[in-house]
Design an enzyme around this catalytic site. Structure first.
Site, mmCIF file in Angstrom:
data_model
loop_
_atom_site.group_PDB
_atom_site.id
_atom_site.type_symbol
_atom_site.label_atom_id
_atom_site.label_comp_id
_atom_site.label_asym_id
_atom_site.label_seq_id
_atom_site.Cartn_x
_atom_site.Cartn_y
_atom_site.Cartn_z
ATOM 1 N N SER A 135 -4.581 33.813 83.339
ATOM 2 C CA SER A 135 -5.574 33.035 84.081
ATOM 3 C C SER A 135 -5.029 32.758 85.482
ATOM 4 O O SER A 135 -3.918 32.243 85.619
ATOM 5 C CB SER A 135 -5.832 31.711 83.357
ATOM 6 O OG SER A 135 -6.761 30.934 84.065
ATOM 7 N N LYS A 161 -8.186 36.861 84.511
ATOM 8 C CA LYS A 161 -9.260 35.849 84.562
ATOM 9 C C LYS A 161 -9.104 35.082 85.864
ATOM 10 O O LYS A 161 -7.996 34.605 86.164
ATOM 11 C CB LYS A 161 -9.154 34.914 83.365
ATOM 12 C CG LYS A 161 -10.033 33.679 83.432
ATOM 13 C CD LYS A 161 -10.107 32.977 82.085
ATOM 14 C CE LYS A 161 -9.650 31.531 82.203
ATOM 15 N NZ LYS A 161 -9.841 30.802 80.906
ATOM 16 N N LEU A 162 -10.205 34.982 86.593
ATOM 17 C CA LEU A 162 -10.182 34.256 87.866
ATOM 18 C C LEU A 162 -10.927 32.934 87.706
ATOM 19 O O LEU A 162 -12.062 32.922 87.202
ATOM 20 C CB LEU A 162 -10.863 35.082 88.970
ATOM 21 C CG LEU A 162 -10.308 36.480 89.250
ATOM 22 C CD1 LEU A 162 -11.179 37.152 90.329
ATOM 23 C CD2 LEU A 162 -8.847 36.432 89.661
ATOM 24 N N LYS A 163 -10.330 31.862 88.124
ATOM 25 C CA LYS A 163 -11.046 30.597 88.189
ATOM 26 C C LYS A 163 -12.013 30.653 89.372
ATOM 27 O O LYS A 163 -11.641 31.140 90.445
ATOM 28 C CB LYS A 163 -10.061 29.434 88.404
ATOM 29 C CG LYS A 163 -9.171 29.175 87.200
ATOM 30 C CD LYS A 163 -9.984 28.649 86.044
ATOM 31 C CE LYS A 163 -9.068 28.248 84.902
ATOM 32 N NZ LYS A 163 -9.866 27.726 83.764
ATOM 33 N N ASP A 189 -13.903 32.100 85.064
ATOM 34 C CA ASP A 189 -14.041 30.842 84.349
ATOM 35 C C ASP A 189 -14.407 29.757 85.357
ATOM 36 O O ASP A 189 -13.660 29.507 86.296
ATOM 37 C CB ASP A 189 -12.722 30.492 83.648
ATOM 38 C CG ASP A 189 -12.840 29.238 82.796
ATOM 39 O OD1 ASP A 189 -11.852 28.862 82.157
ATOM 40 O OD2 ASP A 189 -13.957 28.635 82.744
ATOM 41 N N ASN A 191 -15.311 26.518 84.452
ATOM 42 C CA ASN A 191 -15.052 25.151 83.971
ATOM 43 C C ASN A 191 -16.200 24.195 84.311
ATOM 44 O O ASN A 191 -15.991 23.151 84.946
ATOM 45 C CB ASN A 191 -13.730 24.610 84.534
ATOM 46 C CG ASN A 191 -12.520 25.262 83.901
ATOM 47 O OD1 ASN A 191 -11.864 26.075 84.537
ATOM 48 N ND2 ASN A 191 -12.231 24.939 82.643
ATOM 49 N N GLU A 214 -17.216 32.619 81.926
ATOM 50 C CA GLU A 214 -16.837 31.550 81.010
ATOM 51 C C GLU A 214 -17.326 30.194 81.513
ATOM 52 O O GLU A 214 -17.095 29.827 82.674
ATOM 53 C CB GLU A 214 -15.313 31.527 80.857
ATOM 54 C CG GLU A 214 -14.761 30.555 79.865
ATOM 55 C CD GLU A 214 -13.248 30.616 79.765
ATOM 56 O OE1 GLU A 214 -12.643 31.580 80.286
ATOM 57 O OE2 GLU A 214 -12.650 29.688 79.202
ATOM 58 N N ASP A 239 -16.482 27.721 76.277
ATOM 59 C CA ASP A 239 -15.171 27.098 76.059
ATOM 60 C C ASP A 239 -15.418 25.619 75.753
ATOM 61 O O ASP A 239 -15.556 25.226 74.594
ATOM 62 C CB ASP A 239 -14.315 27.322 77.313
ATOM 63 C CG ASP A 239 -12.993 26.570 77.323
ATOM 64 O OD1 ASP A 239 -12.189 26.814 78.223
ATOM 65 O OD2 ASP A 239 -12.765 25.727 76.426
ATOM 66 N N LYS A 263 -10.007 27.354 71.251
ATOM 67 C CA LYS A 263 -8.823 26.566 71.588
ATOM 68 C C LYS A 263 -8.608 25.530 70.481
ATOM 69 O O LYS A 263 -9.402 24.592 70.338
ATOM 70 C CB LYS A 263 -9.019 25.812 72.913
ATOM 71 C CG LYS A 263 -8.920 26.647 74.151
ATOM 72 C CD LYS A 263 -9.132 25.768 75.382
ATOM 73 C CE LYS A 263 -9.182 26.617 76.632
ATOM 74 N NZ LYS A 263 -9.613 25.815 77.789
ATOM 75 N N GLY A 291 -6.159 28.919 76.517
ATOM 76 C CA GLY A 291 -4.882 28.248 76.744
ATOM 77 C C GLY A 291 -5.043 26.922 77.469
ATOM 78 O O GLY A 291 -6.040 26.695 78.146
HETATM 79 C C1 SMG Z 1 -8.580 23.154 83.344
HETATM 80 S S1 SMG Z 1 -7.265 24.291 83.169
HETATM 81 C C2 SMG Z 1 -7.004 24.385 81.426
HETATM 82 C C3 SMG Z 1 -8.223 24.993 80.767
HETATM 83 C C4 SMG Z 1 -8.434 26.457 81.150
HETATM 84 N N1 SMG Z 1 -7.308 27.252 80.702
HETATM 85 C C5 SMG Z 1 -6.954 28.368 81.347
HETATM 86 O O1 SMG Z 1 -7.505 28.782 82.352
HETATM 87 C C6 SMG Z 1 -5.768 29.102 80.792
HETATM 88 C C7 SMG Z 1 -4.520 28.302 81.023
HETATM 89 C C8 SMG Z 1 -3.333 28.977 80.338
HETATM 90 O O2 SMG Z 1 -2.971 30.092 80.753
HETATM 91 O O3 SMG Z 1 -2.813 28.382 79.377
HETATM 92 C C9 SMG Z 1 -9.736 26.995 80.597
HETATM 93 O O4 SMG Z 1 -10.775 26.341 80.845
HETATM 94 O O5 SMG Z 1 -9.792 28.042 79.957
HETATM 95 MG MG MG Z 2 -12.085 27.868 80.122
#
Ligand code: SMG
Ligand code: MG
Length: 368
Positions: A135, A161-163, A189, A191, A214, A239, A263, A291
């Site tokens: 991520s 995976k790109l935020k 993702d 969020n 996501e 998620d 998760k 994660g």
């Molecule tokens: C808000 S950051 C933690 C939640 C985020 N987790 C990740 O992006 C992966 C983080 C990791 O590599 O553990 C998700 O929404 O999937």
């Molecule tokens: Mg997520």
């Protein structure tokens, strides 16, 4: 099994680089570990939340109170403790899935160790190593993003995976797709950062051949995700919206998602995570293991889950070095884009006392 002691270990681990998402911006991981000592064995688990209720409604200080005042009195009073008994005994406590998860998981670790059984065997793993993705947080510039992605691809990660968030979406995704070509497994993702009014912008992500988008909308907006899913070509993955097997069944029935990020922390533990896996498998819905920047303790346990048959997409289970210069267990190292599934008793890893001491802020006994 009988619980003799429960101890909370408050830890702080610096991140090797800042990690920014639409809901958070961290330079360190601040969480706690739970150590459960029973008459048969000792178990460890890692809290999946944060000091702030930014990813979900729970947060570390609140969880500590729920554990001490509401969950432990229900669990330690059992004449026989087991992971399977935690859920029913804790049913009188509404929600608080992260609190229930960390307690159930520590008990599961102790229980499996007492039986000399690994998480992998206990959960029903079918693989000894799993392909893993990474991520990538929001960066200050597209150039920095491309450098970060290139470095992770050099390390061997099989999926990126790109935020994303409003204002950081089409441009960075286009740049990564153009730089690394059409065959790179790429996903995003959000969020929960978007609303249905952003549908047209999100639809333009279809141009980039993404594996999934996501959690674009709010965690309680299944109807909105179903409406958005009908407009997009790219599959939606949920998620934050999926907190139980029942949520998964509802989301699938509403066609709100075609993929689920599982998760264990978010859903109350590994037993519910496995139930979600089973519900999704029955509906032909692929799952992958998400994660929460886990240390080696949570990472080891997640790897066991990711080895179940329905986990057909690479998870966010990076090598320890992706986040931490020093892990509190032996470091997990990427090998040809895969991580090995621990096969020792319980999680298969043990806390390194010196490393733990270096990141421990405080230790508090919650039950003795
Ligand atoms: C808000 S950051 C933690 C939640 C985020 N987790 C990740 O992006 C992966 C983080 C990791 O590599 O553990 C998700 O929404 O999937
Ligand atoms: Mg997520």
């Amino acid at each position: 099994m009988r619980i003799e002691l429960v101890e909370l270990v408050d830890v702080r681990l610096p991140l090797v680089r800042p990690f920014r998402t639409s809901v958070s911006g961290d330079t360190e991981r601040r969480t706690f570990l739970l150590r459960v000592v029973t008459d048969r064995a000792e178990g460890w688990a890692e809290y999946g939340g944060d000091p702030e209720p930014s990813y979900c409604a729970e947060f570390a200080a609140g969880t500590e109170r729920v554990l001490a005042d509401h969950l432990l009195p229900r669990i330690t009073g059992l004449d026989r403790v087991s992971a399977a008994r935690v859920g029913p005994a804790a049913a009188g406590v509404k929600g608080n899935h992260l609190a229930k998860a960390v307690l159930e998981t520590a008990i599961l670790d102790a229980e499996l160790r007492a039986h000399g059984m690994s998480f992998a065997t206990g959960l029903g793993a079918v693989r000894d190593r799993v392909p893993v993705g990474v991520s990538v947080g929001i960066t200050d510039t597209v150039g920095e993003l491309l450098e970060t992605v290139a470095a992770h691809l050099d390390e061997g990660y099989v999926r990126i995976k790109l935020k994303i968030e409003p204002g950081w979406d089409l441009e960075p995704v286009r740049a990564v797709r153009e730089e690394f070509g059409p065959d790179l497994p790429l996903q995003v993702d959000a969020n929960t950062a978007y609303s249905l009014t952003d549908a047209e912008r999100l639809r333009r992500l279809d141009d980039f051949g993404l594996v999934q988008i996501e959690q674009p909308l709010a965690e309680d907006d299944l109807r909105g995700h179903a409406e958005l899913a009908a407009m997009l070509g790219t599959p939606i993955c949920l998620d934050e919206s999926i907190r139980s097997a029942r949520d998964a069944a509802t989301a699938i029935a509403l066609r709100a998602c075609r993929i689920v990020n599982v998760k264990p922390a978010r859903v109350g533990g590994y037993l519910e995570a496995r139930r979600i896996h089973d519900v999704c498998a029955a509906h032909g819905i692929p799952v992958w293991c998400g994660g929460m920047l886990e240390t080696g303790i949570g990472r080891a346990q997640n790897l066991a889950l990711a080895a179940l048959p329905g986990f057909v997409l690479p998870g966010d289970i990076s090598a320890s070095g992706r986040y931490y210069a020093e892990d509190i267990t032996a470091a997990f190292e990427l090998e040809d884009g895969h991580l090995s599934v621990p096969d020792g008793p319980g999680s298969g890893v043990n806390v390194l006392p010196d490393a733990l001491a270096r990141c421990t802020v405080a230790r508090r006994v919650l039950y003795a």
